[in-house]
Design an enzyme around this catalytic site. Structure first.
Site, PDB file in Angstrom:
ATOM      1  N   ALA A  80      -7.566  -4.522  -7.161  1.00  0.00           N
ATOM      2  CA  ALA A  80      -6.378  -3.733  -7.501  1.00  0.00           C
ATOM      3  C   ALA A  80      -5.837  -3.077  -6.242  1.00  0.00           C
ATOM      4  O   ALA A  80      -6.575  -2.495  -5.454  1.00  0.00           O
ATOM      5  CB  ALA A  80      -6.723  -2.676  -8.538  1.00  0.00           C
ATOM      6  N   THR A  86       2.467   5.614   1.186  1.00  0.00           N
ATOM      7  CA  THR A  86       2.819   5.002   2.466  1.00  0.00           C
ATOM      8  C   THR A  86       3.174   3.529   2.278  1.00  0.00           C
ATOM      9  O   THR A  86       3.006   2.951   1.204  1.00  0.00           O
ATOM     10  CB  THR A  86       1.634   5.092   3.457  1.00  0.00           C
ATOM     11  OG1 THR A  86       0.574   4.252   2.979  1.00  0.00           O
ATOM     12  CG2 THR A  86       1.142   6.526   3.600  1.00  0.00           C
ATOM     13  N   HIS A  88       1.580   1.142   3.380  1.00  0.00           N
ATOM     14  CA  HIS A  88       0.347   0.348   3.339  1.00  0.00           C
ATOM     15  C   HIS A  88       0.257  -0.512   2.077  1.00  0.00           C
ATOM     16  O   HIS A  88      -0.250  -1.624   2.118  1.00  0.00           O
ATOM     17  CB  HIS A  88      -0.869   1.282   3.445  1.00  0.00           C
ATOM     18  CG  HIS A  88      -2.157   0.567   3.658  1.00  0.00           C
ATOM     19  ND1 HIS A  88      -2.443  -0.148   4.805  1.00  0.00           N
ATOM     20  CD2 HIS A  88      -3.244   0.440   2.869  1.00  0.00           C
ATOM     21  CE1 HIS A  88      -3.639  -0.672   4.718  1.00  0.00           C
ATOM     22  NE2 HIS A  88      -4.158  -0.347   3.554  1.00  0.00           N
TER      23      HIS A  88
END
Length: 158
Positions: A80, A86, A88
Site C-alpha cells: 500500500a 509530499t 513522495h
C-alpha cells in the site's frame, strides 16, 4: 473464431508473492486474503513463496529476481502506498507500478499488481479484500493463459 476461456484452476501452479512491509497492517491483511484465495483456487501452500521487502519501491527488484529463477508461473505484488503531504507518494506509486510492469514484460511472466495507491488509510482498508482476492484470481488465470499459449507455440514449432 477460437475463444480461450478463463481457467481458474491453480493446481500445479507455482506462485511468488512480494509484499511491501510499509503500511504492514494493510499488506499483511492483503497477504492473508490473497493466499487464502490462492488455496481456494487449488494452489498448494508448498507452491507459494512469499518474500517481504521494506516498501513498494523494492518490490520490482525482488519480483525480477524471482522471475529470473524461472520457477514461478505467476507473481503477485502486494502493498500500500498512501498519500502523504509530499510529492513522495507520486514517485513511489509511479515508479513501483512501472517497475512491476517492466518485470512482467521483460521476463514474460504474469504479475498481478496489488499495490494499493490510496488517499488515506480508510480507502486502503476498504480495498484489502477485493484487491487481494482479485490478485490471486488474476495470477492463476494469466498463468494458465500464458502457459497454454506457450504450449500452443511449441506445438506449432514441432
Amino acid at each position: 473464431m477460437n475463444t480461450i476461456q478463463p481457467d481458474h484452476d491453480g493446481t500445479n501452479l507455482r506462485i511468488g508473492i512480494v509484499q511491501a512491509r510499509f503500511s504492514n497492517e494493510i499488506g499483511s491483511a492483503m497477504l492473508k486474503v490473497c493466499t487464502d484465495k490462492l488455496a481456494a483456487l487449488g494452489v498448494h501452500t508448498d507452491d507459494i513463496t512469499v518474500a517481504t521487502v521494506p516498501g513498494a519501491l523494492e518490490v520490482p527488484l525482488v519480483l525480477q529476481n524471482m522471475a529470473a529463477t524461472q520457477q514461478y508461473d505467476a507473481l503477485i505484488a502486494i502493498g500500500a502506498v498512501i498519500r502523504g503531504e509530499t510529492y513522495h507518494f507520486e514517485l513511489v506509486a509511479n515508479e513501483s507500478g512501472a517497475g512491476v510492469t517492466r518485470v512482467g514484460l521483460d521476463y514474460n511472466i504474469p504479475i498481478a499488481n496489488a499495490i494499493l495507491t490510496t488517499e488515506n488509510d480508510e480507502q486502503a482498508h476498504a480495498r484489502i479484500e477485493e484487491k487481494a482476492a482479485d490478485a490471486a484470481i488474476v495470477a492463476v488465470e494469466c498463468a494458465n493463459l500464458v502457459n497454454l499459449l506457450l504450449e500452443e507455440q511449441l506445438d506449432d514449432e514441432a
